[in-house]
Design a protein around this motif. Structure first.
Motif, PDB file in Angstrom:
ATOM      1  N   VAL A 166       0.872  -1.183   0.000  1.00  0.00           N
ATOM      2  CA  VAL A 166       0.000   0.000   0.000  1.00  0.00           C
ATOM      3  C   VAL A 166       0.903   1.226   0.000  1.00  0.00           C
ATOM      4  O   VAL A 166       1.732   1.395   0.901  1.00  0.00           O
ATOM      5  CB  VAL A 166      -0.944   0.005   1.220  1.00  0.00           C
ATOM      6  N   THR A 167       0.745   2.069  -1.022  1.00  0.00           N
ATOM      7  CA  THR A 167       1.593   3.256  -1.154  1.00  0.00           C
ATOM      8  C   THR A 167       0.848   4.557  -0.913  1.00  0.00           C
ATOM      9  O   THR A 167       1.479   5.596  -0.747  1.00  0.00           O
ATOM     10  CB  THR A 167       2.241   3.306  -2.555  1.00  0.00           C
ATOM     11  N   ARG A 168      -0.482   4.502  -0.871  1.00  0.00           N
ATOM     12  CA  ARG A 168      -1.272   5.702  -0.543  1.00  0.00           C
ATOM     13  C   ARG A 168      -2.702   5.308  -0.242  1.00  0.00           C
ATOM     14  O   ARG A 168      -3.171   4.253  -0.658  1.00  0.00           O
ATOM     15  CB  ARG A 168      -1.189   6.747  -1.634  1.00  0.00           C
ATOM     16  N   ILE A 169      -3.368   6.199   0.490  1.00  0.00           N
ATOM     17  CA  ILE A 169      -4.779   6.018   0.828  1.00  0.00           C
ATOM     18  C   ILE A 169      -5.497   7.310   0.461  1.00  0.00           C
ATOM     19  O   ILE A 169      -5.043   8.402   0.808  1.00  0.00           O
ATOM     20  CB  ILE A 169      -4.973   5.755   2.342  1.00  0.00           C
TER      21      ILE A 169
ATOM     22  N   THR B  43     -10.007   4.394  -0.300  1.00  0.00           N
ATOM     23  CA  THR B  43      -9.400   3.505  -1.279  1.00  0.00           C
ATOM     24  C   THR B  43      -7.903   3.404  -1.025  1.00  0.00           C
ATOM     25  O   THR B  43      -7.229   4.410  -0.819  1.00  0.00           O
ATOM     26  CB  THR B  43      -9.676   3.999  -2.707  1.00  0.00           C
ATOM     27  N   PHE B  44      -7.409   2.167  -1.061  1.00  0.00           N
ATOM     28  CA  PHE B  44      -6.004   1.861  -0.848  1.00  0.00           C
ATOM     29  C   PHE B  44      -5.374   1.582  -2.207  1.00  0.00           C
ATOM     30  O   PHE B  44      -5.934   0.838  -3.010  1.00  0.00           O
ATOM     31  CB  PHE B  44      -5.868   0.639   0.064  1.00  0.00           C
TER      32      PHE B  44
ATOM     33  N   SER C  69      -0.420   3.394  -8.761  1.00  0.00           N
ATOM     34  CA  SER C  69      -1.660   4.011  -9.246  1.00  0.00           C
ATOM     35  C   SER C  69      -2.819   3.019  -9.319  1.00  0.00           C
ATOM     36  O   SER C  69      -3.909   3.367  -9.766  1.00  0.00           O
ATOM     37  CB  SER C  69      -1.423   4.638 -10.623  1.00  0.00           C
ATOM     38  N   THR C  70      -2.587   1.799  -8.848  1.00  0.00           N
ATOM     39  CA  THR C  70      -3.608   0.751  -8.935  1.00  0.00           C
ATOM     40  C   THR C  70      -4.394   0.641  -7.638  1.00  0.00           C
ATOM     41  O   THR C  70      -3.813   0.383  -6.579  1.00  0.00           O
ATOM     42  CB  THR C  70      -2.943  -0.616  -9.225  1.00  0.00           C
ATOM     43  N   PRO C  71      -5.725   0.850  -7.696  1.00  0.00           N
ATOM     44  CA  PRO C  71      -6.526   0.638  -6.487  1.00  0.00           C
ATOM     45  C   PRO C  71      -6.555  -0.851  -6.143  1.00  0.00           C
ATOM     46  O   PRO C  71      -6.754  -1.690  -7.021  1.00  0.00           O
ATOM     47  CB  PRO C  71      -7.913   1.151  -6.858  1.00  0.00           C
ATOM     48  N   ILE C  72      -6.325  -1.163  -4.862  1.00  0.00           N
ATOM     49  CA  ILE C  72      -6.321  -2.578  -4.466  1.00  0.00           C
ATOM     50  C   ILE C  72      -7.454  -2.922  -3.512  1.00  0.00           C
ATOM     51  O   ILE C  72      -7.781  -4.092  -3.349  1.00  0.00           O
ATOM     52  CB  ILE C  72      -4.961  -3.006  -3.881  1.00  0.00           C
TER      53      ILE C  72
END
Length: 170
Positions: free
Chosen positions: A36-39, A49-50, A54-57
């Protein structure tokens, strides 16, 4: 033969020591997915969204402070802050099952509160339900935190490292 017996005993003792260090507490999960690199938190739609790059996981719905509209201005206003913050701490013994801290207040928050002559507040977290959440009759019941289910905070606690940026939008 004695040497083989010693090796066997030492190996068994090592395995026993490792096993005794493991926890059976289900709230401490492990995570092996993408980092996870950003929320991103969208207060108006109550969706967090996590992302990995740039990919939502994963996306999770949540509750907010009891006065959910607007940016947090002072301690006790029941609002959740807006802006860029970071995950900066975690509490494994939280009253709300588990919690991860948000770096509120930042320098701009402190300056704004000082200009208004009010206390800025602190202790903004993403957390589980706890006794208040389980008893709450409304979705927005915290004093400014972001509330998720206990199962969801277990996942978040495992997924999100300290230092992760969290952008909170109106």
């Amino acid at each position: 033969m004695r040497r083989d017996f010693l090796k066997l005993m030492l190996g068994g003792a090592s395995l026993l020591a490792i096993a005794s260090c493991s926890t059976t507490d289900p709230k401490f999960k492990s995570y092996s997915g993408p980092p996870v690199t950003r929320i991103d938190v969208f207060k108006s739609s109550r969706v967090m969204t996590f992302y990995s790059g740039s990919t939502p996981i994963r996306s999770i719905n949540f509750g907010l402070g009891y006065a959910p509209v607007g940016n947090k201005e002072y301690e006790g206003d029941g609002k959740t802050p807006e802006g860029l913050y970071y995950i900066d701490r975690r509490n494994p013994n939280s009253r709300y099952h588990l919690s991860v801290g948000i770096s509120y207040p930042n320098d701009a928050d402190r300056a704004r509160a000082m200009m208004q002559g009010v206390q800025v507040g602190s202790d903004i977290f993403i957390h589980g339900q706890g006794p208040e959440g389980r008893a709450a009759t409304k979705r927005d019941w915290t004093v400014g935190c972001i509330a998720v289910t206990d199962a969801e905070i277990e996942d978040i606690y495992a997924m999100v490292p300290d230092g992760t940026p969290i952008m909170i939008y109106p």
